[in-house]
Design a protein around this motif. Structure first.
Motif, short mmCIF file in Angstrom:
data_model
loop_
_atom_site.label_atom_id
_atom_site.label_comp_id
_atom_site.label_asym_id
_atom_site.label_seq_id
_atom_site.Cartn_x
_atom_site.Cartn_y
_atom_site.Cartn_z
N PHE A 64 47.86 54.39 32.44
CA PHE A 64 47.50 54.03 33.84
C PHE A 64 46.06 53.94 34.12
O PHE A 64 45.71 52.84 34.68
N VAL A 65 45.14 54.70 33.56
CA VAL A 65 43.95 54.62 33.91
C VAL A 65 43.55 53.29 33.22
O VAL A 65 42.88 52.59 33.72
N VAL A 66 43.68 53.28 32.21
CA VAL A 66 43.33 51.93 31.22
C VAL A 66 43.98 50.70 32.15
O VAL A 66 43.12 49.94 32.25
N LEU A 67 45.13 50.67 32.32
CA LEU A 67 45.64 49.40 33.22
C LEU A 67 45.19 49.27 34.55
O LEU A 67 44.50 48.19 34.80
N ILE A 68 44.47 50.33 35.14
CA ILE A 68 44.07 50.20 36.40
C ILE A 68 42.38 49.68 36.44
O ILE A 68 42.15 48.87 37.07
N LEU A 69 41.70 50.38 35.51
CA LEU A 69 40.43 50.14 35.22
C LEU A 69 40.20 48.74 34.54
O LEU A 69 39.14 48.17 34.45
N ALA A 70 41.25 48.08 33.80
CA ALA A 70 41.12 47.05 32.66
C ALA A 70 40.33 45.87 33.43
O ALA A 70 39.42 45.33 33.04
N PRO A 71 40.58 45.33 34.56
CA PRO A 71 40.22 44.17 35.24
C PRO A 71 38.83 44.13 35.77
O PRO A 71 38.23 43.10 35.85
N PHE A 72 38.13 45.36 35.53
CA PHE A 72 36.74 45.48 36.14
C PHE A 72 35.87 44.92 35.12
O PHE A 72 36.12 45.12 33.78
N ASN A 73 34.81 44.30 35.53
CA ASN A 73 33.99 43.58 34.63
C ASN A 73 33.36 44.43 33.68
O ASN A 73 33.14 44.07 32.64
N TRP A 74 32.94 45.79 34.29
CA TRP A 74 32.33 46.65 33.32
C TRP A 74 33.27 47.34 32.38
O TRP A 74 32.64 47.80 31.25
N THR A 116 40.74 39.77 31.53
CA THR A 116 41.84 39.62 32.74
C THR A 116 42.91 38.58 32.58
O THR A 116 43.89 38.77 32.62
N THR A 117 42.44 37.39 32.32
CA THR A 117 43.60 36.31 32.16
C THR A 117 44.46 36.81 31.05
O THR A 117 45.58 36.28 31.00
N LEU A 118 43.97 36.98 29.76
CA LEU A 118 44.70 37.54 28.82
C LEU A 118 45.71 38.35 29.14
O LEU A 118 46.97 38.32 28.92
N SER A 126 41.65 35.98 39.71
CA SER A 126 42.35 36.67 38.37
C SER A 126 42.52 38.20 38.72
O SER A 126 43.61 38.74 38.48
N PHE A 127 41.53 38.76 39.24
CA PHE A 127 41.31 40.04 39.55
C PHE A 127 42.73 40.45 40.20
O PHE A 127 43.45 41.42 40.14
N ARG A 128 43.05 40.03 41.57
CA ARG A 128 44.06 40.12 42.37
C ARG A 128 45.36 40.06 41.71
O ARG A 128 46.18 40.87 41.82
N TYR A 188 46.06 39.94 38.50
CA TYR A 188 46.36 41.15 37.56
C TYR A 188 47.11 42.24 37.98
O TYR A 188 48.19 42.65 37.48
N PHE A 189 46.81 42.90 39.28
CA PHE A 189 47.49 43.90 39.74
C PHE A 189 48.73 43.41 40.13
O PHE A 189 49.67 44.27 39.99
N LEU A 190 48.95 42.40 40.64
CA LEU A 190 50.22 41.83 41.11
C LEU A 190 51.32 41.74 40.04
O LEU A 190 52.42 42.24 39.83
N VAL A 191 50.81 41.03 38.80
CA VAL A 191 51.66 40.88 37.76
C VAL A 191 51.93 42.30 37.03
O VAL A 191 52.97 42.47 36.70
N TRP A 192 50.86 43.07 37.07
CA TRP A 192 51.17 44.43 36.34
C TRP A 192 52.12 45.45 37.16
O TRP A 192 52.98 46.13 36.86
N ALA A 193 51.86 45.26 38.54
CA ALA A 193 52.86 46.03 39.39
C ALA A 193 54.06 45.43 39.13
O ALA A 193 55.30 46.39 38.91
N PHE A 194 54.68 44.32 38.88
CA PHE A 194 55.89 43.87 38.77
C PHE A 194 56.25 44.27 37.50
O PHE A 194 57.43 44.74 37.13
N CYS A 195 55.37 44.11 36.57
CA CYS A 195 55.63 44.64 35.00
C CYS A 195 56.35 46.11 34.87
O CYS A 195 57.04 46.29 34.54
N LEU A 196 55.28 46.81 35.67
CA LEU A 196 55.80 48.28 35.43
C LEU A 196 57.06 48.64 36.31
O LEU A 196 57.65 49.34 35.62
#
Lengths: 405, 327, 295
Positions: free
Chosen positions: B18-28, B34-36, B160-162, B164-172
């Motif tokens: 979860f940590v990875v998934l949440i932090l993933a789309p941040f630029n740092w 993100t698109t991938l 893409s940022f937003r 990302y979370f939408l898609v992964w929310a559905f996914c989980l």
């Protein structure tokens, strides 16, 4: 049991993080940059369909760009800055094209040229527009840039799809032909053309009608069109208009020969390749198609504004890639890139300024596709008058001959 | 001791994931991917459905891209030509696709093994031809463009940022639902059917009904993923829904381990990382390498890469154990 | 429709159908002996055409030897594919095997594109390009070559399967693998023979097709699919059934174009073929299910 799932997911994530981190640095194919230590390179992105079903069109685009970058950098770059074009292969897939477009934007490019096809361009343009990166496409779909007001960040360099149809239909009308039959590829290029070929306004404009049973199609991978042609042979069609890329039209030409059909065959610039003549053999003779001026550059008068440029492109490309392969589709890549290069020369690596430059300062600009006049209302810049935009070529004795009308 | 160690590890693993998934789309962190990651999330949803169908129930579908495409096209058409609310369109798409799967399911599941594969292949191809040809409906050849973004109230998913979370929310959510199904009575019924259909019939499981239900579920998942796909790309053409796309989906399911729900993430992820990142380095030879990898993975790891990794991990753990290290 | 047109449609249907039949024969043989659907079958047609062209133009071989060598090479590739990709997979599941053959197809296609050529190639017609008149219809002489080759190949195959030791062993293995192994027929050897034979058949199809229509490295995809449908119509059982399936498919496609009824325009002819396939599968589903369980 299920606990281990989570293990391996973590493992995967760690591994992929490492992989992405390690690999992420060097996946770009660079277009012949020779950087000088002092000046920072100007980065431009390119998306071409070097493989997949659009590869016939995209094949010469990447080498054209690579050749131009090489020439430019050898001559000292753009105002001393080396030109770096990052070229990705979209594999003719729209989803891949969008992923790669995003990648290019992340890579920090100031403009993107391509993609090769209308479908890919439609998918990519919303992304580039949103990111404020000018897109100079190499695809002919009018939907890409019309209306220009809705596509402020998007331009395209080929003659638009309906112009090609206008060109052929003009000739038919002048030849007093009224009844025609169509034979189009169901995919991409051919299907896009068909949309305009059957358009009622278009047909009425030139006094044409499609005979009953005359609207035939074939699949891109079909090996034989005799059934469709037999159907057409039983109609009153005075000519057949075939829209598609190799090998479809070549097969059509040969099938017509076999069936002993004598009515004329008209094709699109999709057959402006040597391979059409090679695969159609003697059946190619007599076929008339519309194209940009490149196929018959040697027959142009010296006063033609594009002649010198086209000859240079052809000679250079023959030397760079191979003899006799240069075609109008590579030419679109030439035009797109050179517009961006001119913009860079004038305003430097500023995305918004590049956009403005292309929109306003590409005036009386000779390219391979024609003489461009971009404006805020016209993001294509080529004449819409078909006779000015495209010429007709007739194949005589296996050679392209300029058909002047 | 064993149990406590296991559960500690698994909590750690979930947390890390979860940590990875949440932090993933941040630029740092992983921002440039993100698109991938969005595509991986979308395809994971389809893959989970396939895992349930192929792994747990033991059926085959070589035409899953058809459901994916239906979701995408129906969402696209309803939100562009008819200006429907995108969420409503997504729901309608899922219902229509599910219904289609239901109608098709009963006759199709009378076939088994290779013949079932053939039939699903045929269906997938027919849908693809329709997508390409029915211009009035599906908008080819230029495809359907101008698909709007999804939005909740005033919050538009326009980056893409937003998304990302939408898609992964559905996914989980999909993953958790599927996890529950697998552990429930239905899950046991699925595995029973995989083991032996006649035996299952004899203990009162209505085999055909269960098979069709799972097909419908997988179709609904695929449809949802398709809708998300449409609202992400904002342009739809027929190309992502051809035979090769269906094959790719099956590959994702297999690599992730057919009988593994969480493995679906791995399958979709590995396949995408492979084709989008790794294969790029091979230039023109990428297709050749892809074919080679497919063959090799299938020969040596037919249960899937994910499961193989799990096995390896297990062996390390046991060896670690055996060296007598105590906690 | 005039009678001349009818004959024309029929002939073009039979011509195409013959190519589909040759591909379908390959599918049938492999499936009958090993119960595997070889999705790489179409690629051998492509190899037949591309290899011949490359041997003639790059290696400078004369026409007929180039064709023969091309077929032999394709057969060797088929054998190699079996030995390297199929045999090591032991008792893999249906899905795994399908993916393996698809992976092999992608691999072969990629190598052909890279090593042979990405362009469309065409061989010279075997006997000139003057079309022949027949009952008011025009036939390209190459079409006669295609149909003729298909007929000859089918006859030879029939003789092989019924009158030679190897052939009969192959047939036995197809009918009942367990019993045949009991009498000493090695199923692995039979599988190897099946794959080699199927690739040879496919490449023969490619060699006779290439003069009629240009092929490129991606030509195998569609042809493979059509050949697959042909074999499926024929029930994957006997070569004759596959030939029948191929011809039927070709003729249906041709007459769908001819009919041009309402929505069933030529664009849908591929879909029609698939619908026919589905229909046949569903109609025979009862019997097929039993065969799956027994085999």
């Amino acid at each position: 049991m299920r606990n281990y799932f989570k293990y391996a997911v973590v493992l995967f994530l760690v591994v992929s993080l490492l992989a992405l981190g390690g690999i992420g640095c060097s996946t770009k194919e660079e277009g012949g940059a020779t950087p000088t230590p002092a000046a920072t390179p100007y980065k431009v992105g390119a998306l071409f369909a070097s493989s997949g079903f659009n590869s016939t069109l995209g094949q010469t685009q990447k080498p054209t760009v690579e050749m131009l970058v090489d020439q430019i950098n050898k001559a000292g770059g753009i105002n001393g800055h080396p030109l770096e074009v990052i070229i990705y292969d979209t594999k003719s897939d729209t989803a891949t094209a969008t992923t790669l477009a995003n990648k290019l934007i992340e890579d920090g490019v100031v403009a993107i040229i391509g993609p090769t096809s209308t479908g890919e361009s439609m998918a990519v343009k919303t992304i580039t527009a949103q990111a404020g990166v000018p897109l100079v496409s190499c695809a002919a779909g009018s939907v890409i840039v019309e209306p220009a007001g809705n596509n402020t960040w998007t331009f395209t360099t080929p003659q638009l799809d309906y112009v090609a149809i206008d060109r052929i239909y003009t000739y038919l009308q002048e030849g007093n032909i009224t009844k025609i039959a169509l034979l189009t590829d169901t995919a991409g290029f051919g299907a896009a053309g068909r949309k305009w070929l059957v358009n009622q306004t278009m047909l009425s404009k030139y006094g044409l009608s499609i005979v009953p049973d005359g609207d035939q199609t074939y699949g891109t991978s079909d090996v034989d069109m005799q059934a469709q042609l037999t159907k057409i042979n039983g109609t009153e069609a005075q000519a057949i208009v075939c829209w598609g890329t190799n090998p479809g039209p070549a097969i059509v030409a040969r099938n017509m020969r076999t069936l002993g059909m004598t009515i004329p065959l008209f094709c699109s610039h999709g057959i402006a390749f040597k391979s059409f003549i090679d695969t159609a053999g003697t059946a190619a003779n007599g076929v008339i198609f519309c194209a940009g001026k490149l196929p018959i550059v040697d027959q142009l008068p010296t006063t033609d504004p594009q002649k010198a440029l086209l000859e240079k492109y052809k000679t250079d490309f023959d030397a760079w890639y191979g003899s006799g392969i240069a075609n109008t589709f590579g030419g679109h890549a030439y035009d797109s890139l050179m517009m961006v290069v001119d913009a860079l020369k004038a305003v430097g690596p500023d995305k918004a300024k590049i956009r403005d430059y292309i929109e306003n300062d590409i005036v009386n600009w000779p390219g391979t596709g024609g003489v461009f006049n971009m404006s805020p209302q016209d993001h294509n810049g080529l004449p819409r008058d078909p006779k000015q935009a495209m010429i007709l070529v007739k194949i005589v004795n296996g050679q392209w001959t300029w058909l002047q009308d | 001791m064993l149990a406590r160690l296991r559960s500690n590890w698994s909590y750690l693993a979930i947390a890390a994931l979860f940590v990875v998934l949440i932090l993933a789309p941040f630029n740092w962190f992983l921002g440039q991917y993100t698109t991938l990651l969005i595509f991986i999330g979308i395809y994971t949803i389809v893959t989970v459905g396939l895992c349930l169908l192929m792994g747990y129930t033991g059926q085959v579908s070589l035409g899953q891209a058809a459901f994916f495409g239906m979701g995408a096209y129906i969402s696209a058409i309803l939100t562009t030509t008819y200006s429907f609310n995108p969420w409503l369109a997504m729901l309608i798409a899922a219902v229509i696709t599910g219904l289609f799967a239901y109608i098709v399911g009963y006759p199709i599941f009378r076939l088994k093994g290779n013949y079932l594969a053939m039939a699903t292949l045929g269906l997938g191809l027919i849908m693809w031809i329709l997508f390409k040809q029915l211009n009035q409906v599906f908008g080819e050849p230029d495809g359907i463009s101008g698909i709007p973004y999804l939005s909740i109230g005033g919050f538009v998913f326009n980056s893409s940022f937003r998304r990302y979370f939408l898609v992964w929310a559905f996914c989980l959510v999909v993953l958790l639902i599927s996890q529950n199904i697998v552990r429930s009575r239905t899950g046991r019924a699925l595995r029973a059917i995989h083991g032996s259909e006649e035996a299952s019939e004899s203990i009162g499981i209505n085999v055909n009904q269960v098979k069709v239900k799972i097909l419908v579920l997988s179709a609904v998942y695929a449809s949802l993923a398709g809708s998300l796909f449409a609202h992400h790309l904002r342009y739809i053409g027929a190309q992502p829904f051809d035979f090769l796309a269906s094959v790719k989906l099956v590959v994702m399911a297999v690599i992730g381990g057919l009988a593994s729900i969480w493995g679906a993430i791995f399958g979709a992820g590995a396949t995408h990382v492979l084709s989008d990142e790794v294969l790029l380095r091979f230039g023109d030879w990428d297709v050749v390498v892809y074919g080679l990898i497919l063959v090799i993975v299938m020969i040596f790891m037919p249960e899937g890469l994910f499961v193989k990794l799990k096995e390896l991990f297990e062996r390390f753990r046991l060896r670690y154990r055996q060296r007598g290290v105590e906690h | 429709m005039s009678s001349a047109q009818f004959v024309q449609y029929l002939i073009s249907g039979i011509t195409l159908g013959s190519v589909y039949a040759l591909v379908g024969l390959g599918f049938t043989i492999i499936y009958a002996v090993t119960k595997i659907i070889n999705f790489a079958q179409g690629e051998f047609v492509m190899l037949g055409g591309l290899l011949s062209f490359t041997l003639i133009h790059r290696a400078g071989l004369p026409f007929v030897p180039a064709l023969i060598l091309a077929i032999l090479i394709a057969a060797a590739v088929g054998a190699a594919m079996y030995l390297l990709a199929i045999r090591p997979s032991r008792k893999a599941s249906v899905v795994s095997l399908i993916i393996i053959t698809i992976g092999a197809a992608i691999f072969i296609r990629g190598i052909a594109g890279q090593e042979l050529t990405k362009d469309f190639v065409r061989l010279p017609s075997f006997s000139g390009e003057e079309s022949i008149s027949f009952l008011g219809a025009h036939i390209d002489p190459q079409a006669l070559w295609i149909i003729g080759t298909m007929v000859v190949v089918t006859i030879i195959l029939h003789l092989f399967l019924n009158y030679t030791m190897v052939g009969k062993a192959l047939k036995a293995c197809a009918i009942n693998p367990v019993a045949s192994s009991l009498v000493g027929i090695n199923p692995k050897t039979m599988a190897l023979v099946a794959f080699t034979l199927a690739s040879a058949l496919g490449s023969i199809g490619g060699v006779v097709l290439a003069p009629l229509t240009p092929l490129n490295y991606q030509a195998g995809i569609m042809l493979g699919l059509k050949g697959f449908v042909a074999a499926a119509i024929g029930g994957f059982k006997s070569p004759v059934a596959a030939v029948f399936g191929g011809l039927l498919l070709g003729i249906i496609e041709s007459f769908v174009v001819a009919a041009n009824w309402g929505p069933f325009t030529s664009a849908y002819k591929d879909a029609i073929a698939l619908v026919v396939l589905l229909f046949i599968l569903l109609v025979r589903s009862g019997r097929l299910a039993e065969e799956e369980r027994a085999g």
